[in-house]
Motif scaffolding. Structure first.
Motif, PDB file in Angstrom:
ATOM      1  N   LEU A 153      15.117  11.767   8.858  1.00 34.38           N
ATOM      2  CA  LEU A 153      15.031  13.309   8.943  1.00 34.38           C
ATOM      3  C   LEU A 153      16.083  13.913   9.728  1.00 34.38           C
ATOM      4  O   LEU A 153      16.499  15.215   9.325  1.00 34.38           O
ATOM      5  CB  LEU A 153      13.485  13.728   9.357  1.00 34.38           C
ATOM      6  N   ILE A 179      19.223  14.094   7.795  1.00 38.22           N
ATOM      7  CA  ILE A 179      18.909  15.153   6.743  1.00 38.22           C
ATOM      8  C   ILE A 179      19.413  16.317   7.315  1.00 38.22           C
ATOM      9  O   ILE A 179      19.952  17.553   6.524  1.00 38.22           O
ATOM     10  CB  ILE A 179      17.726  15.177   5.971  1.00 38.22           C
ATOM     11  N   LYS A 180      18.854  16.712   8.358  1.00 34.08           N
ATOM     12  CA  LYS A 180      19.009  18.066   9.215  1.00 34.08           C
ATOM     13  C   LYS A 180      20.475  18.143   9.461  1.00 34.08           C
ATOM     14  O   LYS A 180      21.319  19.226   9.402  1.00 34.08           O
ATOM     15  CB  LYS A 180      18.049  18.315  10.226  1.00 34.08           C
ATOM     16  N   LYS A 199      22.708  18.752   6.773  1.00 33.47           N
ATOM     17  CA  LYS A 199      22.081  19.665   5.915  1.00 33.47           C
ATOM     18  C   LYS A 199      21.965  19.439   4.422  1.00 33.47           C
ATOM     19  O   LYS A 199      22.163  20.320   3.477  1.00 33.47           O
ATOM     20  CB  LYS A 199      22.980  21.195   6.053  1.00 33.47           C
ATOM     21  N   SER A 223      19.177  19.284   2.633  1.00 35.09           N
ATOM     22  CA  SER A 223      18.412  19.918   1.906  1.00 35.09           C
ATOM     23  C   SER A 223      18.707  21.117   1.412  1.00 35.09           C
ATOM     24  O   SER A 223      18.242  21.900   0.530  1.00 35.09           O
ATOM     25  CB  SER A 223      16.884  20.354   2.844  1.00 35.09           C
ATOM     26  N   ASN A 224      20.099  21.823   1.865  1.00 37.13           N
ATOM     27  CA  ASN A 224      20.596  22.824   1.404  1.00 37.13           C
ATOM     28  C   ASN A 224      21.465  22.524   0.250  1.00 37.13           C
ATOM     29  O   ASN A 224      21.772  23.702  -0.487  1.00 37.13           O
ATOM     30  CB  ASN A 224      21.647  23.422   2.349  1.00 37.13           C
ATOM     31  N   CYS A 242      19.662  15.778  -5.832  1.00 35.02           N
ATOM     32  CA  CYS A 242      18.631  15.133  -5.785  1.00 35.02           C
ATOM     33  C   CYS A 242      18.778  14.133  -4.721  1.00 35.02           C
ATOM     34  O   CYS A 242      19.609  13.540  -4.692  1.00 35.02           O
ATOM     35  CB  CYS A 242      18.476  14.365  -7.162  1.00 35.02           C
ATOM     36  N   VAL A 243      18.101  14.316  -3.678  1.00 33.42           N
ATOM     37  CA  VAL A 243      17.785  13.393  -2.498  1.00 33.42           C
ATOM     38  C   VAL A 243      16.418  12.801  -2.359  1.00 33.42           C
ATOM     39  O   VAL A 243      15.656  13.380  -2.522  1.00 33.42           O
ATOM     40  CB  VAL A 243      18.086  14.528  -1.107  1.00 33.42           C
TER      41      VAL A 243
END
Ligand code: CTP
Ligand code: ZN
Length: 151
Positions: free
Chosen positions: A25, A28-29, A32, A34-35, A39-40
């Motif tokens: 996680l 992921i941050k 970025k 999640s921006n 598809c992740v």
């Protein structure tokens, strides 16, 4: 007996494998993901022969720059970064710890000038045995990577 994957295979994109359990996680941050519209899929605490438990990230239709791949080694020094095309692993990217890291990490020193002035953070990265340390270019304080709570 048929062999199944706990996270489905992808057609095209990047698989970041052998991430120490608990670090996916943060990656992921950091990058970025999640921006993005891609598809992740994320696997947490999967069983791994070498590591006992591992995390894994698969990003479809996205390939990492060398800089991004190196940033991953801050949190996952032994991660394997696989490039997938047509369902085949066509390349395993080699990474090295970046010498500096800018922008993405906030200095944990509350008195650091980076909190009151509109400047980009910048750290030198050093490794002592298994510890990755970041040294702020502004306040010159040195911190273990695990105290960076914004990631
Ligand atoms: N993978 C995937 N989609 C594909 C092909 C591979 O998601 N179409 C994933 C696999 O599940 C694995 C990683 O990409 O997590 C690397 O694949 P591969 O090199 O085939 O696996 P290993 O030989 O186990 O890799 P390593 O030697 O790095 O452990
Ligand atoms: Zn600082």
């Amino acid at each position: 007996m048929s062999k199944t994957l706990s996270v489905s295979a992808i057609n095209n994109g990047t698989v970041i494998d052998h991430i120490p359990a608990g670090q996916a996680l943060r990656i992921i941050k950091l990058l970025k993901f999640s921006n993005y519209k891609n598809c992740v899929t994320i696997g947490l605490n999967l069983t791994s022969k070498g590591l006992g438990f591992k995390d894994l990230i698969k990003i479809e239709d996205r390939f990492l720059s060398a800089e991004e791949a190196n940033e991953i080694t801050l949190f996952a020094p032994l991660a394997t970064i696989n490039i997938i095309k047509n369902f085949e692993v066509i390349k395993k990217v080699t990474t090295e710890l970046p010498k500096t890291i800018s922008n993405i990490i906030t200095c944990p020193n509350e008195k650091c000038i980076t909190h009151s002035e509109p400047v980009a953070s910048c750290f030198n990265v050093e490794q002592f045995a298994k510890h990755v340390m970041l040294i702020c270019n502004y306040c010159e304080k040195r911190f273990d990577r695990d105290v960076y709570t914004n990631l």
